[in-house]
Design a protein around this motif. Structure first.
Motif, short mmCIF file in Angstrom:
data_model
loop_
_atom_site.label_atom_id
_atom_site.label_comp_id
_atom_site.label_asym_id
_atom_site.label_seq_id
_atom_site.Cartn_x
_atom_site.Cartn_y
_atom_site.Cartn_z
N GLU A 172 75.90 89.86 127.09
CA GLU A 172 76.89 88.84 126.75
C GLU A 172 76.20 87.54 126.32
N ALA A 173 75.14 87.17 127.06
CA ALA A 173 74.39 85.96 126.70
C ALA A 173 73.76 86.12 125.32
N GLY A 174 73.17 87.28 125.06
CA GLY A 174 72.51 87.54 123.79
C GLY A 174 73.47 87.46 122.61
N MET A 175 74.70 87.94 122.82
CA MET A 175 75.72 87.89 121.77
C MET A 175 75.98 86.44 121.35
N PHE A 176 76.20 85.57 122.33
CA PHE A 176 76.50 84.18 122.02
C PHE A 176 75.28 83.46 121.44
N MET A 177 74.11 83.76 121.95
CA MET A 177 72.90 83.15 121.42
C MET A 177 72.68 83.54 119.96
N GLN A 178 72.94 84.81 119.64
CA GLN A 178 72.72 85.26 118.27
C GLN A 178 73.69 84.59 117.30
N ILE A 179 74.98 84.56 117.67
CA ILE A 179 75.94 84.00 116.71
C ILE A 179 75.81 82.48 116.60
N LYS A 180 75.29 81.83 117.66
CA LYS A 180 75.01 80.40 117.51
C LYS A 180 73.77 80.20 116.65
N GLN A 181 72.77 81.07 116.82
CA GLN A 181 71.58 81.02 115.97
C GLN A 181 71.96 81.15 114.50
N LEU A 182 72.92 82.03 114.21
CA LEU A 182 73.35 82.30 112.84
C LEU A 182 74.41 81.32 112.35
N LYS A 183 74.71 80.32 113.20
CA LYS A 183 75.69 79.29 112.85
C LYS A 183 77.09 79.89 112.65
N LYS A 184 77.38 80.90 113.44
CA LYS A 184 78.72 81.49 113.46
C LYS A 184 79.54 80.92 114.62
#
Length: 260
Positions: A172-184
Motif C-alpha cells: 500500500e505504501a509503495g503504491m502511493f509512493m509510486q504515483i506521487k513519484q509519477l506526479k499522479k
C-alpha cells in the motif's frame, strides 16, 4: 484476492484434459477490455464527488498487532486525535490489528465531538481470516482483487499514515509512493510514516540512489524521490501536517455547489 488463478489452475492440475473455446475466450477478452475502459472512465467521472464528500485519512498497518501493544494504542490515539481535531473520516483495510485500532480511535472521537461528520470506511479484500474482526466500520467496500482495492484507497484518501506493518502495508505504501513519484498525486498529498519504516526505505534509497551515484552508475530513482515520505510518530506534528492539508481541501470544497 486474485483467487481465480488458484481455482482455475487447480482445475487444470486435477483434470486429465480441459477444452478451451478460443472463440468464446476472444469474445470475453473483448468484453473485459471494454469493461476495464468503462471502469477507468467512471473513476474519472466520480472522483470529484468522492473527493469532496469529506476529508479522509487512510491509516495502513499490520493486522497482526495485538490490542495490548504500544503500537495499537499509538494508532488508536492517532485516529482519535485526527477525528477530534479535524473531523476527518478514517479509511482502513477493515481488518483487525492496527486497522481496528484506527477505527476504534475514530469511534472515540465521534463521542467527543458534537455533530461529527466523520465515518469509519473499511476497504476490504476477500480474506477469510479477516472476516468479523472489525465491528467499528460505518461504511464497507469489499473487493476480490488487490488491484481494484488499491485503486479504491487512492480514490478515497486525502492523506495517508503508514503504521508498522508487513508485506501488505508495504504494498500500500509503495503504491502511493509510486504515483506521487509519477506526479499522479497532488504535490501537497501527505505521505506520513512511522519511523519503523525509515531504515527500510532508507536502505532501498541507498541501493537505488546513493550507492549507484557513488559508483558513477545511473540512479534508479531521482533525488526528489528521497523525500516522498515524511517520518514521524509525533501526534502533534502529524495532526499539524494533516490540518494544513485539510485547510487546503476546505478551500477547494468552498468553490463547489452541490446539487441533487
Amino acid at each position: 484476492m486474485s483467487s481465480y488463478r488458484v481455482s482455475e489452475l487447480k482445475k487444470l492440475y486435477d483434470s486429465e484434459k480441459i477444452t478451451i473455446d478460443l472463440g468464446k475466450a476472444k469474445i470475453l477478452e473483448e468484453e473485459l477490455r471494454k469493461t476495464t475502459q468503462n471502469y477507468e472512465r467512471l473513476l474519472h467521472e466520480t472522483f470529484l464527488a468522492s473527493y469532496l464528500d469529506n476529508y479522509r485519512v487512510a491509516i495502513f498497518g499490520s493486522s497482526r498487532v495485538k490490542p495490548e501493544s504500544d503500537t495499537f494504542h499509538f494508532v488508536k490515539n492517532l485516529a482519535c486525535r485526527i477525528g477530534t481535531e479535524i473531523d476527518a473520516d478514517i479509511v482502513t483495510g477493515g481488518g483487525g490489528g492496527l486497522m481496528l485500532a484506527a477505527n476504534l480511535g475514530l469511534d472515540k472521537a465521534q463521542t467527543k465531538r458534537k455533530n461529527s461528520r466523520s465515518k469509519n470506511l473499511g476497504i476490504l479484500v476477500d480474506l477469510e481470516h479477516e472476516e468479523g474482526r472489525n465491528n467499528s466500520l460505518d461504511i464497507t467496500r469489499k473487493f476480490e482483487n488487490f488491484s481494484t482495492r488499491l485503486e479504491s484507497f487512492v480514490r478515497s484518501s486525502n492523506a495517508i499514515y503508514i503504521a508498522p506493518g508487513g508485506i501488505g502495508t508495504d504494498l500500500e505504501a509503495g503504491m502511493f509512493m509510486q504515483i506521487k513519484q509519477l506526479k499522479k498525486l497532488e504535490p501537497t498529498f501527505p505521505i506520513l510514516a512511522h519511523p519503523f519504516w525509515k531504515p527500510i526505505f532508507n536502505y532501498e534509497n541507498g541501493l537505488m540512489y546513493q550507492k549507484r551515484l557513488k559508483m558513477g552508475r545511473t540512479t534508479l530513482i531521482g533525488e526528489d524521490d528521497l523525500i516522498l515520505v515524511h517520518f514521524t510518530d509525533n501526534l502533534k506534528e502529524i495532526v499539524h501536517i494533516l490540518k494544513a492539508s485539510y485547510n487546503g481541501w476546505l478551500k477547494l470544497r468552498k468553490k463547489v455547489k452541490f446539487i441533487n
